[in-house]
Design a protein around this motif. Structure first.
Motif, short mmCIF file in Angstrom:
data_model
loop_
_atom_site.label_atom_id
_atom_site.label_comp_id
_atom_site.label_asym_id
_atom_site.label_seq_id
_atom_site.Cartn_x
_atom_site.Cartn_y
_atom_site.Cartn_z
N LEU A 211 0.87 -1.35 0.06
CA LEU A 211 -0.08 -0.09 -0.01
C LEU A 211 0.91 1.40 -0.21
N GLY A 212 2.23 1.12 0.44
CA GLY A 212 2.98 2.48 0.28
C GLY A 212 2.96 2.83 1.64
N ILE A 219 -4.34 7.11 6.64
CA ILE A 219 -5.66 6.55 6.36
C ILE A 219 -5.61 6.78 4.93
N ILE A 220 -6.16 5.55 4.06
CA ILE A 220 -5.89 5.11 2.80
C ILE A 220 -7.32 5.23 2.28
N VAL A 227 -4.53 3.44 -4.97
CA VAL A 227 -4.62 3.84 -3.46
C VAL A 227 -4.29 5.21 -3.47
N THR A 228 -4.77 5.91 -2.68
CA THR A 228 -4.82 7.35 -2.34
C THR A 228 -4.74 7.52 -0.88
N PHE A 229 -3.97 8.54 -0.49
CA PHE A 229 -3.50 8.87 1.18
C PHE A 229 -4.40 10.09 1.28
N GLY A 526 2.59 13.30 -4.02
CA GLY A 526 3.77 12.99 -3.46
C GLY A 526 4.65 14.22 -3.46
N LEU A 527 4.76 14.91 -4.24
CA LEU A 527 5.58 16.28 -4.18
C LEU A 527 4.80 17.21 -3.08
#
Length: 803
Positions: A211-212, A219-220, A227-229, A526-527
């Protein structure tokens, strides 16, 4: 003295406190070791899993509260179950053997009898010291995810509903802080259909890496496998909005007086029913979005806000009650809904049942294989038969009246065993060719079929006369459906259907753009949050793709021009490839699937004749095709296509004989197989006959063969069939007035044909000579073909010199 006593007391207090803590910790440690799962099950520490399981079954059967009336039976049964739960898990068993731990929530390597320990540069007391319970109070075990379960269940299910996953770990203070908000969010979203999951970072490290997620709490959101955080403040409203934003934005269309007719007419292009929800809330309800996401492949969803002023015409036309939410479902008839539901409190189960009962149109169009599998399932022995009535038509305006008449017929003749559908011939050409390959009837055409296997085998029958929507056509179709339900053997033809083309699949450039958009969003995410560890797989994939792309361009730029010139294949490779082109198109019907995607066909020559026939091993059969130089290419292609599904059988070999080189071999073989030889004049006629397209199954060891003769097309209905005996047929005279005693169906299956002197012989086309070879091969494998025995095989040399 007073001062001394005070100092002694001050020094004695820490000492007494330390002694008290040590004794208390020893007492707690002893209490924790009082429970020994090995003693509870009565096994040794070296016991295997089979011994542990056997001991558990015996004890559980003895101490089960329903069978044992002892007052302590229930406590003993719980103790036995807990012991087996620990010892059956190798990880928890090793943890107990090493540290004496029995609680799965306690971190590995930390025994309970330590009174306090160092954590994050601060001291705290272990909660076991004060006997604080470590069990999760919110039934976390119900939502715990494991790696195998996630990949087999959750990941595929994310294409039907979104998932909200919490990543937690032991001794995580922040996880305790967000627990109340998480509990409220789960209680709100789970009844709506949102999937809930919890991943323990300590126990499921492999799943967390997939999942990273490298820190807790996290929380994902999981939708469509992506997959989004969650990066906002942990508030219930934010979590709900986070899940709602993960859903595609075009799930529900806003409908009003101006566009409702276009929305309902969309079934022509989308091939889906249309569902309208009327409610007084300005925003689309979240529950309706979740239902639209689950059934987006089947139904077109629209929402009407009853509070807007420009929806009065729509409300008045369908007589909508403004005091309760209302759902209307439309199919081909856009003027009248086929189903309606109205309730003040719309529940998920109610909406799912309403939509699932109306997933298809009255007569849907087959646009992909998945829809075909759902509408026309494969016949199962424990289920009732399902017949598919299929209209093969066109998409031009000239076919619209006939298509509408077919829809009207299906609406009136709805039955549980019948499924009505239609296809466009231009969009599904392979399917239509498989069903209409022997039909010369008018177009469009109605076909009744029943699926028999997942490989594509079907039994079918075409309705004679075509279909133009007239009353006579409806009466004829209704009569044949009645006959079918009385006699299932009414479907007399069989075929192997190819997989349907996916007409709704987006083109490659659209798929590529969607994938690129997803990657850009992940990179931006991510950035923005500086999560470089989560970005590494994406960055690695992008740089690898760029490296391969530019590396290929550079290699092609510096390569010599001569390298790009295609080499001319050898003549033998060209002959072999002719049998490979069409062989892979035939689906396998034999019990043994082919090991190759082509058929090896060798030529019978003076060199290969002895090994391939005379000295053929016992039990092996050589299937030989007779051809000429003019018909070689066409017959080899057809031959490879017909016998491809049998090429996986180890005892079958395939060859061909050139009649131009060895034209006397076939007459010699047939003469030696007859008990009474024909007259001299007849022998001369036979030797001059055309044996192109004949197929022989030669058993070299037992010295017999089976014969397949080409199938005639365009037979004269006034003419009858041939004799049953091969030898009698050759001994008869070649007069045109003689007739055959076999029926046409048997002559086609066994390969029997009329006399060679008949005028019908000239009507056989080369590519039609092997049309029924597949059925003949099935009878050959069953051993039901007649056999002709020979005393000895004629040699190619003797046959070629004999004239």
């Amino acid at each position: 003295m007073t001062a001394r006593r005070t100092g002694w007391t001050a020094r004695a207090c820490p000492l007494s406190l330390a002694i008290f803590l040590l004794l208390s910790s020893l007492h707690v440690g002893q209490s924790t070791h009082e429970f020994d799962p090995y003693k509870a099950l009565g096994v040794t520490r070296s016991a295997s899993q089979a011994e542990i399981k056997r001991a558990y079954k015996n004890l559980a059967r003895e101490w089960h509260p329903d069978k044992n009336k002892d007052p302590g039976a229930e406590d003993m049964f719980i103790k036995i179950s807990k012991s087996y739960e620990i010892l059956s898990n190798e990880e928890r068993r090793a943890n107990f053997d090493r540290y004496g731990q029995t609680d799965e929530n306690q971190p590995f390597g930390q025994s309970r009898h330590h009174g306090f320990r160092h954590f994050d540069n601060s001291f705290y007391f272990d909660e076991a010291f004060f006997h604080f319970p470590r069990s999760r109070d919110f039934a976390d075990s119900k939502y715990m995810l494991h790696h195998a379960q996630f990949n087999s269940d959750v990941l595929p299910d994310s294409h039907k509903r979104p998932y909200l996953i919490k990543v937690t770990s032991e001794w995580c203070l922040a996880c305790i802080h967000i627990e109340p908000v998480w509990k409220e969010t789960v209680q709100e979203l789970e009844p709506l259909g949102v999937g809930i999951g919890i991943v323990d970072l300590g126990y499921e490290r492999r799943l967390a890496n997939q999942l990273g997620a490298y820190r807790a709490p996290s929380i994902i959101g999981l939708v469509n496998g992506r997959v989004t955080f969650f990066h906002q403040a942990v508030v219930r409203e934010h979590l709900r909005q986070f899940v709602e934003d993960l859903l595609p934005h075009n799930l529900v269309e806003r409908v009003n007086d101006d566009n409702y007719q276009a929305f309902l007419d969309g079934w022509h292009v989308g091939n889906k029913p249309s569902l309208l929800l009327f409610d007084q809330i300005p925003a689309v309800p979240f529950l309706f979005k979740l239902t639209a996401f689950a059934f987006r492949d089947y139904v077109h969803f629209g929402y009407v806000d009853q509070g807007e002023t420009h929806n009065t015409k729509l409300l008045r036309q369908f007589n909508i009650n403004t005091y309760a939410p209302t759902m209307l479902l439309f199919k081909e008839d856009t003027e009248k809904p086929v189903d309606i539901i109205q309730a003040r409190g719309m529940k998920k189960q109610l909406m799912d049942e309403f939509v699932s009962n109306n997933k298809f149109l009255q007569v849907p169009r087959l646009v992909n294989q998945q829809l075909f599998d759902e509408l026309c399932p494969v016949k199962q022995f424990h289920r009732r038969r399902k017949y598919c009535v299929l209209l093969i038509t066109g998409e031009d305006e000239a076919f619209l009246p006939g298509n509408k008449a077919f829809v009207d017929f299906a609406t009136v003749n709805k039955k549980d065993v019948l499924r009505f559908a239609y296809v466009y011939q231009r969009q599904q050409q392979p399917l239509c060719q498989a069903l209409l390959q022997t039909q010369t009837s008018t177009f469009p055409q109605v076909v009744i079929l029943e699926r028999r296997s997942q490989a594509g085998r079907v039994l079918y029958r075409s309705v004679s006369g075509g279909w133009n929507g007239s009353e006579e056509d409806k009466y004829r179709l209704h009569e044949q459906l009645e006959l079918l339900q009385k006699d299932p053997t009414y479907l007399s033809s069989d075929a192997t259907l190819p997989e349907l083309n996916n007409e709704m699949a987006p083109i490659f450039i659209v798929q590529w753009m969607n994938a690129a958009y997803d990657y850009i969003l992940q990179i931006y995410d991510g950035l923005l949050y500086s999560n470089w560890r989560e970005m590494m797989p994406i960055l690695s994939l992008i740089f690898s793709a760029l490296f391969i792309l530019f590396g290929t361009v550079i290699i092609q730029a510096f390569s010599e021009p001569s390298e790009s010139k295609p080499h001319k294949p050898k003549q033998k490779e060209q002959n072999t490839s002719q049998t490979e082109d069409d062989a892979s198109s035939r689906a396998s019907t034999s019990s043994r699937p082919p090991k190759k995607d082509f058929v090896e066909v060798t030529e019978l020559t003076d060199i290969t004749y002895t090994s391939n026939l005379v000295r053929l091993r016992p039990g092996h059969i050589n299937v030989v095709l007779v051809l000429t130089n003019a018909s070689k290419n066409a017959l080899l292609r057809k031959f490879a296509k017909e016998v491809f599904s049998f090429s996986g059988t180890q005892t079958l070999h395939f060859s061909f004989l050139n009649a131009d080189k060895h034209r006397h071999w076939m007459p010699s073989l047939l003469r030696s197989a007859c008990p009474a030889g024909p007259s001299e004049s007849h022998s001369d006629d036979e030797e001059s006959s055309d044996y192109t397209g004949h197929v022989l199954a030669l058993n070299g060891y037992k010295k017999y063969f089976c014969l397949f003769r080409p199938v005639f097309t365009g037979d004269d209905p006034n003419d009858s069939s041939s004799d049953t005996s091969d030898c009698k047929r050759k001994s008869r005279s070649r007069s045109r007035s003689s007739s055959h005693s076999r029926s046409r169906s048997h002559s086609r299956e066994d390969g029997a044909v009329p006399r060679r002197g008949s005028s019908r012989a000239t009507s056989i086309e080369v590519h039609h000579k092997l049309d029924r070879l597949g059925l003949w091969m099935e009878r050959l494998m069953e051993g039901t073909l007649p056999r002709l025995y020979v005393s000895s095989w004629p040699t190619l040399d003797d046959a070629s010199t004999e004239s």
